[in-house]
Design a protein around this motif. Structure first.
Motif, short mmCIF file in Angstrom:
data_model
loop_
_atom_site.label_atom_id
_atom_site.label_comp_id
_atom_site.label_asym_id
_atom_site.label_seq_id
_atom_site.Cartn_x
_atom_site.Cartn_y
_atom_site.Cartn_z
N ALA A 188 -4.09 67.85 25.19
CA ALA A 188 -4.57 67.87 23.80
C ALA A 188 -3.80 68.91 22.99
N THR A 189 -3.51 70.05 23.60
CA THR A 189 -2.76 71.09 22.92
C THR A 189 -1.36 70.61 22.58
N ALA A 239 -15.45 66.22 22.22
CA ALA A 239 -15.77 66.09 20.80
C ALA A 239 -17.25 65.81 20.57
N PHE A 252 -14.42 71.12 14.90
CA PHE A 252 -13.89 70.71 16.20
C PHE A 252 -14.21 69.25 16.53
N HIS A 257 -10.85 67.11 17.01
CA HIS A 257 -10.55 66.64 18.37
C HIS A 257 -10.81 65.14 18.51
N ARG A 292 -8.03 63.37 16.95
CA ARG A 292 -6.82 63.54 17.77
C ARG A 292 -6.81 62.54 18.92
#
Length: 594
Positions: free
Chosen positions: A428-429, A468, A496, A500, A503
């Motif tokens: 994810a980063t 999430a 968040f 997230h 994302r």
């Protein structure tokens, strides 16, 4: 009775004197004891209630929908439907003001903006709130909303490639311009300035009779007519240039000059980035970095829209970090590596300076004997610029975040295979990576490899999405804002889940965009989110960013509900409900078991 009513709160502040007087004459006070039923399902409501003291619960046969406290209104829906769908009971002794239904309908008919307040979407209500907050302020909002039009432009001077340097100089003098356009060898247009011609004559030794075709071509950077002036400023800031070509279709509409932009925008952001570009040692760069916080405070105080402010600060952050890179990393290495920003910096969503989150892609077989020392010096300089070391060591000074392209790709495959909690966080980063210095062409193949690997693993995407939906939105069981004495943590309970969740959806769709708003646009364009749903998620995101920034500038990391006006509290509650629904939708979409 009108003296008891607060006409300063939205939407009653839009009523004229006659409407206020009419409301005041028909307003009444109602008292309900704890446990008493105020409205019953199917019944016609006597009007709209506004609670001045106490609390009222809304419920159905098998569930509770929420409760209302001081300053809240109910039942709005019944005013338009003509009957109540749910039951309303006083949770405690409550005092309410009652606006009769016929008076409410009269106000709606007389003032469309009053009616629109009750029927608007989150997007529309957020825009209205921003409009209200700017009324009467002398700020830069006009600049932010100003689009490039012909009167901003300097007419373009176009010459043939065979025109001589002397003829070009004479043409510029005759037209009173400081630049011209000419076709390069490949047929594309190129820009030449007075400085370009001067250097050609003095440094390159070209004669006055030399044709323009002998000049080194300068690629055109520009925007279309009708773009925002603010975007022009960002483009000039990012590329450190003073002129943009403005297009109208396939034709050149004119040249936009920095002086024209700065004539409308006096916040000195471009001056700051020029100082960054001219900094030739770490001490000079540190002096510029110290002024960044004051720029943020100034722009925020002047009413600059938070989204524009976020984009401007992201550009300045990029310039600061990229300049630090050129000051510390050896010149012979710089074009053989790619510096990445990760996290909120990679998404371009950090207004306040955050921890260092960066990584480095190395060309295969790069010989860099002093790599560890140079990267440690780079991280140390970033710390002096106001970017503290990352507690999780997501930094180029950590060898785990500095690898060759093939090693990064192998690590992606291994992380997908192991699929531990740390591996999912690592993936994810990396998904937020944005190239800001060095050879930026090293990132796209890696970004595509990451998305291809994850698109083939719906099980991993589902596990990533679980994070999430794990965080609780700061709403009570009955749907009101929590009254936490330390304030609401909007980063954890609002931002968040949105950031997230979007994302993960973007990874599923193979979207390369890294910003949250860009991901929403891409998902809407692909038909994975509806236009209205995407707009509401985007407005919730913008609201959270704006409220967090206002709190951070006061030295607080949480948002204190009691400091917000009625309109902002209502918007925040609505936005958090959007997040809660989004979490529920993610759970269904990815088939997550609770």
């Amino acid at each position: 009775m009108s003296l008891l009513f607060d006409f300063a709160r939205p939407p009653f502040d839009c009523l004229d004197a006659e409407a206020r007087d009419h409301l005041g004459q028909h307003l009444s006070i109602c008292y309900f004891r704890a446990g008493q039923t105020v409205l019953s399902p199917g019944g016609a409501p006597p009007g709209l209630y506004l609670i001045t003291k106490g609390a009222v619960e809304e419920s159905g046969p098998h569930q509770r929908f929420g409760d209302y406290g001081e300053g809240d209104m109910f039942d709005v829906r019944a005013q338009f439907d003509g009957h109540c769908r749910h039951r309303f009971d006083a949770l405690e002794d409550s005092l309410c003001q009652l606006i009769p239904t016929d008076v409410f309908q009269y106000l709606c008919a007389r003032h469309p903006e009053f009616a629109h307040y009750f029927t608007a979407t989150l997007t529309e209500r957020q825009r209205e709130q921003e409009r209200r907050s700017q009324i009467g302020q002398q700020n830069l909002a006009e600049f932010i909303l100003t689009r490039i039009d012909p009167h901003h432009l300097q007419p373009a001077l176009l010459l043939g490639k065979h025109s001589t340097l002397l003829a070009a100089s004479e043409a510029m003098a005759a037209k009173g311009t400081d630049c011209l356009l000419y076709p390069a060898a490949d047929g594309s247009l190129s820009l030449a300035t007075r400085k370009t011609l001067l250097h050609a004559l003095t440094l390159s030794g070209l004669p006055l009779s030399a044709p323009l075709s002998l000049l080194t071509p300068a690629p055109l950077i520009g925007l279309t007519l009708g773009s925002y002036l603010f975007d022009a400023l960002l483009l000039m800031t990012r590329h450190r240039i003073k002129r943009l070509v403005v297009w109208q279709g396939h034709e050149v509409a004119g040249i936009l000059h920095l002086t024209q932009v700065l004539g409308l925008f006096s916040a000195h952001s471009h001056v700051l980035t020029l100082r960054i570009a001219r900094a030739d040692d770490p001490a000079s760069l540190e002096a510029v970095a110290r002024e960044q916080q004051q720029l943020i405070r100034t722009l925020h105080a002047q009413g600059i829209h938070t989204l524009f402010l976020m984009r401007l600060v992201a550009t300045i952050n990029e310039q600061l970090i990229a300049k630090a890179f050129t000051l510390v990393i050896p010149a012979e290495v710089q074009d053989k590596v790619c510096l990445l920003m990760l996290g909120s910096e990679g998404r371009g969503e950090q207004i306040q300076k955050s921890d260092q989150d960066n990584a480095l892609i190395l060309q295969t077989g790069l010989h860099w004997p002093d790599r560890a020392r140079d990267l440690a010096a780079f991280s140390a300089l970033l710390a002096r610029l106001g970017y503290p070391p990352c507690p999780g060591h997501v930094m180029v000074s950590n060898p785990a975040w500095t690898r060759e392209t093939s090693q990064w790709q192998d690590n992606i495959e291994q992380a997908c295979h192991r699929a531990s909690e740390d591996d999912l966080l690592w993936l994810a980063t990396l998904a937020d990576a944005q190239a800001i210095a060095g050879d930026r062409n090293l990132l796209p193949p890696l970004a595509r490899h990451l998305r291809t690997a994850l698109s083939e693993r719906p099980d991993l995407l589902a596990e990533m999405a679980r994070a999430a939906v794990a965080f609780h939105t700061p709403l009570t069981l009955f749907g009101r804002l929590e009254q936490a004495p330390e304030g609401l943590d909007l980063k954890r309970g609002g931002l968040f889940p949105l950031v997230h969740g979007l994302r993960v959806l973007a990874l599923e769709a193979g979207v390369l965009e890294t910003s949250t708003l860009g991901r929403i646009e891409a998902l809407v364009a692909q038909g994975r989110l509806s236009q209205d749903y995407g707009a509401n998620l985007a407005e919730a995101f913008r609201l959270f960013i704006r409220l967090r920034l206002a709190s951070q500038l006061k030295g607080e990391n949480r948002v204190r509900v009691e400091t917000l006006g009625h309109g902002e509290r209502d918007l925040l509650r609505h936005a958090l409900h959007q997040v809660k629904k989004f979490q529920q939708w993610l759970g269904i979409h990815f088939r997550l078991r609770q």
